[in-house]
Motif scaffolding. Structure first.
Motif, PDB file in Angstrom:
ATOM      1  N   GLU A  87     -19.407  56.292 -28.792  1.00  0.00           N
ATOM      2  CA  GLU A  87     -19.331  55.872 -27.395  1.00  0.00           C
ATOM      3  C   GLU A  87     -19.315  54.354 -27.268  1.00  0.00           C
ATOM      4  O   GLU A  87     -18.671  53.818 -26.360  1.00  0.00           O
ATOM      5  CB  GLU A  87     -20.484  56.486 -26.588  1.00  0.00           C
ATOM      6  N   GLN A  88     -19.963  53.639 -28.179  1.00  0.00           N
ATOM      7  CA  GLN A  88     -19.906  52.180 -28.128  1.00  0.00           C
ATOM      8  C   GLN A  88     -18.542  51.659 -28.571  1.00  0.00           C
ATOM      9  O   GLN A  88     -18.030  50.677 -28.023  1.00  0.00           O
ATOM     10  CB  GLN A  88     -21.008  51.577 -28.991  1.00  0.00           C
ATOM     11  N   LEU A  89     -17.947  52.308 -29.563  1.00  0.00           N
ATOM     12  CA  LEU A  89     -16.591  51.933 -29.970  1.00  0.00           C
ATOM     13  C   LEU A  89     -15.619  52.136 -28.813  1.00  0.00           C
ATOM     14  O   LEU A  89     -14.773  51.280 -28.532  1.00  0.00           O
ATOM     15  CB  LEU A  89     -16.158  52.764 -31.178  1.00  0.00           C
ATOM     16  N   SER A  90     -15.725  53.261 -28.132  1.00  0.00           N
ATOM     17  CA  SER A  90     -14.852  53.536 -26.988  1.00  0.00           C
ATOM     18  C   SER A  90     -15.020  52.461 -25.915  1.00  0.00           C
ATOM     19  O   SER A  90     -14.033  51.970 -25.346  1.00  0.00           O
ATOM     20  CB  SER A  90     -15.165  54.917 -26.415  1.00  0.00           C
ATOM     21  N   ALA A  91     -16.256  52.082 -25.647  1.00  0.00           N
ATOM     22  CA  ALA A  91     -16.511  51.053 -24.630  1.00  0.00           C
ATOM     23  C   ALA A  91     -15.902  49.710 -25.013  1.00  0.00           C
ATOM     24  O   ALA A  91     -15.562  48.904 -24.145  1.00  0.00           O
ATOM     25  CB  ALA A  91     -18.017  50.911 -24.420  1.00  0.00           C
ATOM     26  N   GLN A  92     -15.751  49.472 -26.312  1.00  0.00           N
ATOM     27  CA  GLN A  92     -15.150  48.218 -26.789  1.00  0.00           C
ATOM     28  C   GLN A  92     -13.630  48.319 -26.901  1.00  0.00           C
ATOM     29  O   GLN A  92     -12.977  47.413 -27.409  1.00  0.00           O
ATOM     30  CB  GLN A  92     -15.724  47.858 -28.163  1.00  0.00           C
ATOM     31  N   VAL A 141      -9.835  56.148 -26.223  1.00  0.00           N
ATOM     32  CA  VAL A 141      -9.941  57.597 -26.059  1.00  0.00           C
ATOM     33  C   VAL A 141     -10.650  58.182 -27.283  1.00  0.00           C
ATOM     34  O   VAL A 141     -10.320  57.850 -28.427  1.00  0.00           O
ATOM     35  CB  VAL A 141      -8.553  58.239 -25.885  1.00  0.00           C
ATOM     36  N   VAL A 142     -11.611  59.056 -27.053  1.00  0.00           N
ATOM     37  CA  VAL A 142     -12.316  59.757 -28.127  1.00  0.00           C
ATOM     38  C   VAL A 142     -11.651  61.121 -28.299  1.00  0.00           C
ATOM     39  O   VAL A 142     -11.718  61.977 -27.408  1.00  0.00           O
ATOM     40  CB  VAL A 142     -13.809  59.927 -27.800  1.00  0.00           C
ATOM     41  N   SER A 143     -10.988  61.321 -29.422  1.00  0.00           N
ATOM     42  CA  SER A 143     -10.330  62.601 -29.721  1.00  0.00           C
ATOM     43  C   SER A 143     -11.322  63.475 -30.475  1.00  0.00           C
ATOM     44  O   SER A 143     -11.734  63.145 -31.587  1.00  0.00           O
ATOM     45  CB  SER A 143      -9.070  62.377 -30.549  1.00  0.00           C
ATOM     46  N   VAL A 144     -11.704  64.603 -29.865  1.00  0.00           N
ATOM     47  CA  VAL A 144     -12.696  65.504 -30.441  1.00  0.00           C
ATOM     48  C   VAL A 144     -11.975  66.750 -30.955  1.00  0.00           C
ATOM     49  O   VAL A 144     -11.432  67.529 -30.160  1.00  0.00           O
ATOM     50  CB  VAL A 144     -13.765  65.897 -29.403  1.00  0.00           C
TER      51      VAL A 144
END
Length: 530
Positions: free
Chosen positions: A82-87, A257-260
């Protein structure tokens, strides 16, 4: 950012700061963007004045998240993602247990979360990340992820089918033949058809000059493919093939975008999903340009249950993994392996991992004790008694060492980790299905396509030869005025050949070969370029 001097001030007026604490504070005092992991644990208490962080610019140098079951590895993975996504960094997560879909929803908070935030000096805010949900072959709640047999390649397929070295080499010959003859291997029935053809009376001589294909080896490959299909694996191979460039997207607000990738539906097939993850990584490696060191990675890829990737792997496969991990760094992709102990990862791969987050280990058996000693030896020298520390860590605590902005290892730091801002658990399946249907990728990948490929081409019977017809009687010579009209009405010999079905079939086959550039990467995977 807290400096070593500020850490000293936090001890209280006149109270000396232990030199190791000052050294650790200085080691994690980065100047550029960084991800916040947590706060230092020292002498039995948490030190929120000494934050433990990892620079964003070194996350393409890869990492390891390890620890016994129930120690908090999944939450650490979620915290990083989530921190990577925010960056603004896209993230790929392999969701083996099915509990990472909550990253798309804000956490409800509560007493334990707020208490943890206060302990580590965190300004906790509930927040979800933009997420895309994927599923292998559409088994589960997600946009279907498929690969063609051609692009998957012989090396990865041999691992899935548990072939030995000789059988793997024969499979490579089969792929080579299909590539050169324009026989596209889209799904498993295509591969089965080519193997059957090469052992038939008609096709047996095709590979004679390059080693041939023995009937016994072909039989093993065919039996393995049949068993593989019987387990329901055929859905993972086909078209439309997933484009790994879709893993590199950002949301309109600039967040990654976080691909799950949901994997619970194939938990009983660990070899398959671990190998599919390697295909995704190899495909990225093949397509991405070199960028060298950058301010932040293009993508960070998390391999959960990483030991499954290395179990029963051939030397050639391990060599390919090592080389991919070593080289993909310069393409801006970071890879994190998530597993129970560092010994699950081969030493050559482990040597490439710059960041380490080691959760608690258990030492209940002689094998556990041996693994603990091996883990301790992999850390830099530190003021901690690591063997004692690693067996005494609580849930959500870890021993951390990362690379600094200059590339040097940071001091080993026992850390109490922050709480994620997103939901730590799965979301409702109905909500997942609605998110999948609303996805921009759904229209591109939801419906499977079965076009003409190797199976159809090899099954097509040759057209029967036309029956001989008597020669026509000489036609009377047309009048001069009507000769031009006759030429315009009757097709010439060239026109008849060009318009024939046989010529069109040949042209289509040649066009397929000329229009397709098959280049195989470290794993024998291929991309079709037109």
């Amino acid at each position: 950012m807290t400096s070593a001097g500020e850490a000293a001030g936090a001890e209280g007026a006149g109270a000396p700061v232990p030199p190791p604490v000052a050294a650790i504070a200085s080691g994690y005092a980065f100047t550029g963007p960084a991800l916040d992991l947590g706060a230092l644990l020292w002498d039995g208490r948490c030190r929120p004045d000494v934050p433990v962080r990892v620079p964003l610019s070194v996350l393409n140098r890869h990492g390891l998240v390890a620890g016994a079951t129930g120690t908090g590895k999944t939450k650490t993975l979620q915290l990083l993602a989530e921190q990577l996504s925010a960056q603004g960094v896209p993230v790929f997560l392999a969701d083996v247990k099915g509990d990472l879909s909550g990253i798309a929803r804000p956490a409800p908070g509560g007493g334990q979360v707020l208490a943890r935030a206060e302990q580590v000096g965190q300004r906790w805010t509930a927040a979800g990340s933009p997420a895309e949900f994927l599923a292998l072959g559409g088994l589960g709640h997600g946009v279907p992820v498929r690969a063609t047999v051609t692009s998957f390649g012989p090396v990865l397929l041999a691992k899935v089918l548990r072939l030995n070295q000789t059988q793997e080499q024969s499979l490579g010959l089969i792929f080579h033949y299909a590539d050169t003859k324009g026989l596209e291997l889209v799904d498993l029935k295509d591969l089965r058809a080519v193997v059957a053809f090469l052992t038939s009376d008609q096709g047996r001589s095709e590979l004679r000059d390059i080693g041939g294909l023995s009937t016994a080896t072909a039989g093993v490959i065919l039996r393995s493919l049949t068993a593989f299909e019987a387990q329901g694996m055929a859905d993972f191979f086909g078209e439309p093939e997933f484009d790994t460039a879709d893993l590199l997207r950002t949301a309109p607000d600039g967040r990654g975008v976080v691909s799950v990738l949901e994997l619970p539906a194939v938990q009983e097939k660990p070899l398959l999903f671990s190998t599919f993850l390697m295909w995704l990584l190899a495909d990225l490696f093949h397509d991405l340009p070199e960028i060298g060191d950058a301010d932040k990675p293009k993508l960070v890829f998390f391999f959960d249950e990483a030991h499954l990737l290395f179990d029963d792997a051939s030397k050639a496969f391990l060599d390919s993994i090592t080389q991919t991990v070593r080289l993909i760094r310069s393409k801006g992709v970071g890879v994190f392996f998530v597993t129970q102990t560092p010994k699950d990862v081969p030493s050559d791969v482990l040597a490439q991992l710059g960041s380490r987050v080691q959760h608690a280990l258990r030492a209940f058996t002689p094998e556990d004790e041996k693994a603990l000693k091996a883990t301790v030896r992999t850390f830099p020298k530190s003021p901690y008694d690591l063997a004692e520390l690693l067996t005494g860590l609580g849930t959500g605590e870890a021993v951390v060492t990362v690379l600094s902005e200059s590339g040097a290892p940071t001091p080993v730091a026992a850390t109490r980790l922050r709480a994620p801002g997103s939901l730590m658990g799965p979301v409702d399946p109905a909500e997942l299905d609605a998110a999948v249907r609303a996805s921009a990728l759904h229209g591109r990948y939801a419906q499977a396509v079965d076009r003409e490929s190797a199976y159809e081409k090899l099954r097509a019977a040759p057209a029967p030869a036309p029956a001989p017809t008597p020669a026509p009687a000489p036609a009377p010579r047309p009048a001069a005025g009507s000769e031009r009209a006759a030429h315009e009405e009757e097709p010439s010999l060239v026109e008849q050949v060009v318009s024939s079905g046989m010529f069109k079939s040949l042209a289509r086959s040649v066009g397929t070969q000329l229009g397709r550039e098959i280049t195989r990467s470290l794993f024998g995977t291929a991309r079709r370029r037109r």
